[in-house]
Scaffold this motif. Sequence first.
Motif, PDB file in Angstrom:
ATOM      1  N   ARG A 251       0.881  -1.183  -0.148  1.00  0.00           N
ATOM      2  CA  ARG A 251       0.134   0.032   0.023  1.00  0.00           C
ATOM      3  C   ARG A 251       0.713   1.207  -0.006  1.00  0.00           C
ATOM      4  N   GLU A 252       0.885   2.055  -1.196  1.00  0.00           N
ATOM      5  CA  GLU A 252       1.677   3.118  -1.113  1.00  0.00           C
ATOM      6  C   GLU A 252       0.892   4.416  -1.953  1.00  0.00           C
ATOM      7  N   ASP A 253       0.992   5.433  -1.315  1.00  0.00           N
ATOM      8  CA  ASP A 253       0.310   6.597  -2.129  1.00  0.00           C
ATOM      9  C   ASP A 253      -1.087   6.428  -2.362  1.00  0.00           C
ATOM     10  N   LYS A 254      -2.046   5.982  -1.682  1.00  0.00           N
ATOM     11  CA  LYS A 254      -3.257   5.709  -2.011  1.00  0.00           C
ATOM     12  C   LYS A 254      -3.529   4.595  -2.834  1.00  0.00           C
ATOM     13  N   LYS A 255      -2.519   3.868  -3.328  1.00  0.00           N
ATOM     14  CA  LYS A 255      -2.621   2.557  -4.275  1.00  0.00           C
ATOM     15  C   LYS A 255      -2.312   1.235  -3.467  1.00  0.00           C
ATOM     16  N   VAL A 256      -2.894   0.541  -4.365  1.00  0.00           N
ATOM     17  CA  VAL A 256      -2.679  -0.788  -3.467  1.00  0.00           C
ATOM     18  C   VAL A 256      -2.497  -1.922  -4.558  1.00  0.00           C
ATOM     19  N   GLU A 281     -10.290  -5.041  -2.371  1.00  0.00           N
ATOM     20  CA  GLU A 281      -9.606  -3.919  -1.725  1.00  0.00           C
ATOM     21  C   GLU A 281      -9.722  -2.676  -2.471  1.00  0.00           C
ATOM     22  N   ALA A 282      -9.114  -3.016  -3.556  1.00  0.00           N
ATOM     23  CA  ALA A 282      -8.914  -1.647  -4.755  1.00  0.00           C
ATOM     24  C   ALA A 282     -10.155  -1.132  -5.230  1.00  0.00           C
ATOM     25  N   TRP A 325      -0.055  -3.318  -9.627  1.00  0.00           N
ATOM     26  CA  TRP A 325      -1.004  -2.275  -8.987  1.00  0.00           C
ATOM     27  C   TRP A 325      -2.040  -2.351  -9.539  1.00  0.00           C
ATOM     28  N   GLN A 331      -7.459   8.117 -11.295  1.00  0.00           N
ATOM     29  CA  GLN A 331      -6.523   8.282 -10.341  1.00  0.00           C
ATOM     30  C   GLN A 331      -5.419   9.157 -10.919  1.00  0.00           C
TER      31      GLN A 331
END
Length: 457
Positions: A251-256, A281-282, A325, A331
Amino acid sequence: MDMVEKTEKMIKEHKLLHRGQLCIVGVSGGADSIALLHILCNLRQGMGFEILAVHVHHGLRKNEADRDAVFVENICKEKDIPFVLCHVDVQSYVLEHKVSTEEGARILRYRAFAEVAGQYSTERKVCIAVAHHCNDQAETLLMNLCRGSGLRGLTGMHLQRGNIIRPLLFFCRREIEEYLKAHQISYISDSTNASLDYTRNRVRRSILPMLEAEVNIASIKHISAAAGQLGEVFDYIQVQARKHYEQVVVREDKKVGLSCEKVKELPLFLQGEVIRLLLEEAMDGLRDISSIHIEGLKDMFSKETGSHMDLPQGYFAHRDYCKLWIIHKSQKISKEKENGRFECRRFLYTQNMEIPTQEDVKWFDEEAFEGEVCFRTRKTGDYIEIAGGKHKSIKALMIDEKIPALIRDKILLVADGSHIVWVVGYRISQAYKIKSSTTYVREIKYIKGDTKDVVYH
């Protein structure tokens, strides 16, 4: 032991209902739901729970549907059961969401049950009882098996899932009809149940009776039991998949996303389940996700950096070096170059040398370079040489490679003027490839996450 006693025993064994609880009963007026209502009505005083009947008018079969609603309401008045009538517009929902009439009716029906439950859940614990039985279970398993839904679809319905309970799941339709006949309980029939236009009706009226008559009289019971056992196996697999998912998710910078190398170490089946957890989740659940998407995402673990795959609901999957990702097309993706550095070295080439195949290390024919190499992102006029000595613009290449427009300005290039030597993570120019006549090799290695300086050896 009659059906009421069996149901009471099963409810107690599986703790489906508790003293003081409100049980919302979905009642269509058909044999199954009327039997459920009658049985729970007989049990409510002794077990100490209350009943609220909900009938959903789907806006279909206008006159017949009105008759059904009145029938259920009158029964509730006779038995002193609180009654709620919910109206839903199935046709509009089907047109808007492009689902079948059967699926649209099911979604809106459960939504109505949940809305009624929500009105009482602040006061006490509430459950929703529906009248599925083992024939329904067998029908569902066979339909899903024929549709290729995999293990997930073979687990059938659960006796209890969340606040939904199915007290009749271990009874077959024949037992329910015999119970109604023995107690002289009237019910109504939905005319659409006789239509063979619906797949479920064909399974119900043709396939299951044939299995009972030609294969085994207990076929329905056995199929339903198998669905229950598969459900237990699948629940265990889900627990294991969740454990592994937390070890491989990023999970990084609002990405999964997922760590590709870690996921590739898992058994193939668990890889699929981990991917499903990622999508849940995404994205907005698994709506419109099929086995084709799951298998495609599995393949992406072994693809080159920059590979991408379109997904439903406006999402796409993007392979970024060692990670996969899931990103929505709306986004924002940083257009800044990746932090990293290039290392270059020059050495004599011999024919027995093995050319590296890693994504981050490439060999080039030293004599092919015409100017000073630079490391940058794309510019107007950039091109690459493809098979046959033809030139292709970098813009066209990125389109052909299906690189999302949002990340094209982020892709790093190794450039010899306007001639692109290496689109990092994708391909190298034919003009710079190692040939039998190559004397010296220029090796260029990209190290992600380091400084941006170029190091020469």
